[in-house]
Design an enzyme around this catalytic site. Structure first.
Site, mmCIF file in Angstrom:
data_model
loop_
_atom_site.group_PDB
_atom_site.id
_atom_site.type_symbol
_atom_site.label_atom_id
_atom_site.label_comp_id
_atom_site.label_asym_id
_atom_site.label_seq_id
_atom_site.Cartn_x
_atom_site.Cartn_y
_atom_site.Cartn_z
ATOM 1 N N ARG A 1 0.930 -1.230 0.063
ATOM 2 C CA ARG A 1 -0.084 -0.142 0.221
ATOM 3 C C ARG A 1 0.752 1.185 0.067
ATOM 4 O O ARG A 1 0.284 2.559 -0.084
ATOM 5 C CB ARG A 1 -0.937 -0.195 1.324
ATOM 6 C CG ARG A 1 -2.252 -0.808 0.943
ATOM 7 C CD ARG A 1 -3.094 -0.965 1.994
ATOM 8 N NE ARG A 1 -2.304 -1.894 3.040
ATOM 9 C CZ ARG A 1 -2.852 -1.776 4.537
ATOM 10 N NH1 ARG A 1 -3.659 -1.109 4.983
ATOM 11 N NH2 ARG A 1 -2.223 -2.765 5.174
ATOM 12 N N GLY B 1 5.076 -15.287 4.807
ATOM 13 C CA GLY B 1 4.369 -15.152 6.182
ATOM 14 C C GLY B 1 5.462 -14.795 7.459
ATOM 15 O O GLY B 1 6.552 -15.073 7.426
ATOM 16 N N GLY C 1 -4.720 -8.866 13.858
ATOM 17 C CA GLY C 1 -5.284 -10.050 14.551
ATOM 18 C C GLY C 1 -5.578 -9.829 15.946
ATOM 19 O O GLY C 1 -5.484 -8.783 16.462
ATOM 20 N N ASN D 1 -3.470 -7.611 18.381
ATOM 21 C CA ASN D 1 -2.042 -8.295 18.484
ATOM 22 C C ASN D 1 -1.153 -7.324 17.490
ATOM 23 O O ASN D 1 -1.347 -6.873 16.528
ATOM 24 C CB ASN D 1 -1.730 -9.669 17.629
ATOM 25 C CG ASN D 1 -0.439 -9.972 17.429
ATOM 26 O OD1 ASN D 1 0.655 -9.843 18.294
ATOM 27 N ND2 ASN D 1 0.081 -10.597 16.345
HETATM 28 C C1 UD1 Z 1 0.519 -8.998 11.620
HETATM 29 C C2 UD1 Z 1 0.048 -10.015 12.378
HETATM 30 C C3 UD1 Z 1 -1.229 -9.668 13.046
HETATM 31 C C4 UD1 Z 1 -1.122 -8.242 13.610
HETATM 32 C C5 UD1 Z 1 -0.317 -7.262 12.806
HETATM 33 C C6 UD1 Z 1 -0.115 -6.207 13.408
HETATM 34 C C7 UD1 Z 1 0.578 -12.354 11.597
HETATM 35 C C8 UD1 Z 1 0.037 -13.808 11.035
HETATM 36 N N1 UD1 Z 1 -0.250 -11.137 11.881
HETATM 37 O O1 UD1 Z 1 -0.491 -8.922 10.531
HETATM 38 O O2 UD1 Z 1 -1.917 -10.570 13.984
HETATM 39 O O3 UD1 Z 1 -2.170 -7.861 14.366
HETATM 40 O O4 UD1 Z 1 0.906 -7.933 12.208
HETATM 41 O O5 UD1 Z 1 0.712 -5.117 12.673
HETATM 42 O O6 UD1 Z 1 1.726 -12.260 12.026
HETATM 43 N N2 UD1 Z 1 7.023 -9.687 7.270
HETATM 44 C C9 UD1 Z 1 8.298 -10.330 6.829
HETATM 45 N N3 UD1 Z 1 7.981 -11.572 6.136
HETATM 46 C C10 UD1 Z 1 6.673 -12.231 5.530
HETATM 47 C C11 UD1 Z 1 5.742 -11.371 6.136
HETATM 48 C C12 UD1 Z 1 5.898 -10.417 6.837
HETATM 49 O O7 UD1 Z 1 9.384 -10.094 7.124
HETATM 50 O O8 UD1 Z 1 6.880 -13.258 4.949
HETATM 51 C C13 UD1 Z 1 7.145 -8.484 8.045
HETATM 52 C C14 UD1 Z 1 6.554 -7.331 7.190
HETATM 53 O O9 UD1 Z 1 7.400 -6.801 6.503
HETATM 54 C C15 UD1 Z 1 6.019 -6.375 8.476
HETATM 55 C C16 UD1 Z 1 5.686 -7.603 9.547
HETATM 56 O O10 UD1 Z 1 6.295 -8.988 9.177
HETATM 57 O O11 UD1 Z 1 7.204 -5.707 9.099
HETATM 58 C C17 UD1 Z 1 4.254 -7.816 9.552
HETATM 59 O O12 UD1 Z 1 3.710 -8.282 8.487
HETATM 60 P P1 UD1 Z 1 2.186 -7.999 7.546
HETATM 61 O O13 UD1 Z 1 2.384 -8.918 6.469
HETATM 62 O O14 UD1 Z 1 2.087 -6.434 7.738
HETATM 63 O O15 UD1 Z 1 1.181 -8.607 8.910
HETATM 64 P P2 UD1 Z 1 -0.203 -8.322 8.928
HETATM 65 O O16 UD1 Z 1 -0.877 -9.003 7.972
HETATM 66 O O17 UD1 Z 1 -0.400 -6.993 9.208
#
Ligand code: UD1
Ligand code: CA
Length: 453
Positions: free
Chosen positions: A15, A78, A137, A167
């Site tokens: 986004r 993830g 979450g 979360n």
């Molecule tokens: C995640 C949480 C959610 C929480 C939210 C808070 C999970 C499954 N969900 O959701 O419960 O409320 O954050 O903001 O954990 N990232 C990686 N590699 C990946 C995926 C993500 O490094 O494969 C990093 C992203 O860069 C980011 C963070 O992890 O900094 C969170 O990822 P994002 O995809 O934003 O998670 P949400 O779906 O928002």
């Protein structure tokens, strides 16, 4: 037993609509990820791992000054998968603090409480209550209030979505437990991702009671997802910095029109007018006035200095009681001694100017050394560049340079010299002499100006 920190920073941040990885977008002049790192680095940490992915080597390259272990997550499968990439290197006995690289305002105090909470329970989670929990979450608790699991918005029932405790993603878990739970994560959910949050249910099934703590302020746990949120966070951050400066005795004519993108050290009785931007590392002495619309970057400003409107000062040292502007540009490696005056439309680059000298109008002084009490007339130019090399201009004490003089470098003008207006100086000038180079003026009598027919 040590503390390992894993910062997740591999996501693209769709986004943001940007080619730049989200964690490199800047808040108050520093990358989002760097803010997280700075807060975390205040803990007694053994090792910090940053999981990067989108944008490839851009993230570790740009933030190479951070002493962390960079771990690549080639495919972003993830948050659970991201932690898996780093956890292999972590000693079993460590506590692991998991942070997000796009949540820049997290404070050391909150992290400290989160880490301490895990000492007893083995597992602590940072949660917060918000009015609009959309996208996050949700924390699902049993009748006695113990945490049962986290349900992602996309997998949640109508009833679960109405839960306002969310979360934040930040948690502390013992490394050996985390390794075991991560090893059997599945991606059988709506998004087909390995959710880190699924480890909560596994912990509960093994009889762990998860401790949860809340941040002092909800803004600490706000993630940046789009540019509107980034802008909002920037304004918040700037307002906190402005308040801090005012507490230190700085007058900000309008705190909402002041931006600090770096570190500012201040003396007493400083007045800063509107739309001033301070970048990098700047120090300002006592009794200084900065006029409106100035940009000051990596500079030392002495006591009693006045910077009038619309000046740009970069990587320079400004001595006590100098007066600069309006509309002056002081470029890198300039040193102005006490009481120097630099006026409008004057550009100074990589030059030193000794005490009491004045360059008041429309001049370019580059690669020069000026002595004391020199007066540089309007429109004086140092011709420092021959197309291949830069050359020096040296001007002694008490020299008077007439208007519209060109000094073709390398050249030395010794002390006490007077240079007549319009002179092109190509040779060194002996002390206490007059230098003049002009074509003689002609007067043509009866001259008629062309007229339109
Ligand atoms: C995640 C949480 C959610 C929480 C939210 C808070 C999970 C499954 N969900 O959701 O419960 O409320 O954050 O903001 O954990 N990232 C990686 N590699 C990946 C995926 C993500 O490094 O494969 C990093 C992203 O860069 C980011 C963070 O992890 O900094 C969170 O990822 P994002 O995809 O934003 O998670 P949400 O779906 O928002
Ligand atoms: Ca997010």
């Amino acid at each position: 037993m040590g503390l390992s920190i894993i910062i997740l920073a591999a996501g693209q941040g769709t986004r943001m609509r940007s080619e730049l990885p989200k964690v490199l977008h800047s808040l108050a002049g520093k990358a989002l990820l760097e803010h997280v790192y700075i807060a975390a680095a205040q803990l007694p940490v053994t090792e910090t791992y940053v999981v990067y992915g989108f944008g490839g080597e851009r993230v570790p390259k740009q933030l190479a000054h951070m002493p962390v272990q960079w771990v690549e997550q080639v495919q972003q499968l993830g948050t659970g998968h991201a932690v898996q990439q780093a956890i292999v290197a972590v000693p079993d006995a460590d506590d692991v603090l998991i942070l997000y690289g796009d949540v820049p305002l997290i404070s050391f105090q909150t992290l400290d409480r989160l880490v301490n909470a895990a000492h007893e329970s083995g597992f602590s989670l940072l949660t917060t209550n918000i009015d609009d929990p959309g996208g996050y979450g949700r924390i699902i608790r049993d009748e006695s209030g113990d945490i049962l699991r986290i349900v992602e918005e996309k997998d949640a029932s109508e009833e679960q979505r109405s839960v306002c405790e969310i979360n934040t993603g930040m948690m502390t878990v013992k490394a050996d437990l985390l390794k075991r739970w991560l090893a059997d994560l599945k991606n059988d959910n709506t998004q087909g991702e390995y959710y880190l949050t699924d480890i909560i249910e596994k912990a509960v099934n093994e009889g762990f009671v998860i401790d949860s703590i809340n941040p002092e302020s909800a803004i600490e746990t706000m993630g940046v997802n789009d540019r509107a949120q980034l802008a909002e966070m920037e304004r918040y951050y700037q307002s906190v910095q402005a308040r801090h400066l005012m507490c230190q005795g700085v007058t900000l004519m309008d705190p909402s029109r002041f931006d600090l993108r770096g570190d500012l050290e201040v003396g007493a009785d400083i007045v800063i007018d509107i739309n001033v931007v301070i970048e990098g590392s700047v120090s300002i002495g006592n009794n200084v006035c900065i006029g409106p619309n100035c940009v000051i970057k990596d500079a030392d400003i002495g006591d009693g200095v006045t910077v009038l409107a619309n000046c740009v000062i970069e990587n320079s040292v400004i001595g006590n009681h100098c007066r600069i502007g309006p509309f002056s540009r002081i470029r890198p490696e300039t040193r102005l001694s006490e009481g120097v005056h630099i006026g409008n439309f004057v550009e100074i680059k990589k030059s030193s100017v000794a005490g009491g000298s004045k360059i008041n109008h429309l001049s370019y002084i580059g690669d020069s050394e000026l002595g004391k009490n020199v007066n540089i007339g309007a429109g004086t130019i140092t011709c420092n560049y021959d197309g291949a090399y830069k050359h020096k201009t040296i001007i002694g004490d008490n020299v008077f340079v007439g208007s519209d003089t060109q000094l073709v470098a390398p050249v030395t003008v010794n002390e006490g010299v007077t240079i007549a207006a319009g002179t092109t100086v190509t040779k060194d000038i002996e002390a206490n002499t007059l230098a003049i180079s002009r074509t003689a003026q002609k007067t043509i009598k009866g001259w008629e100006r062309p007229k339109k027919k």
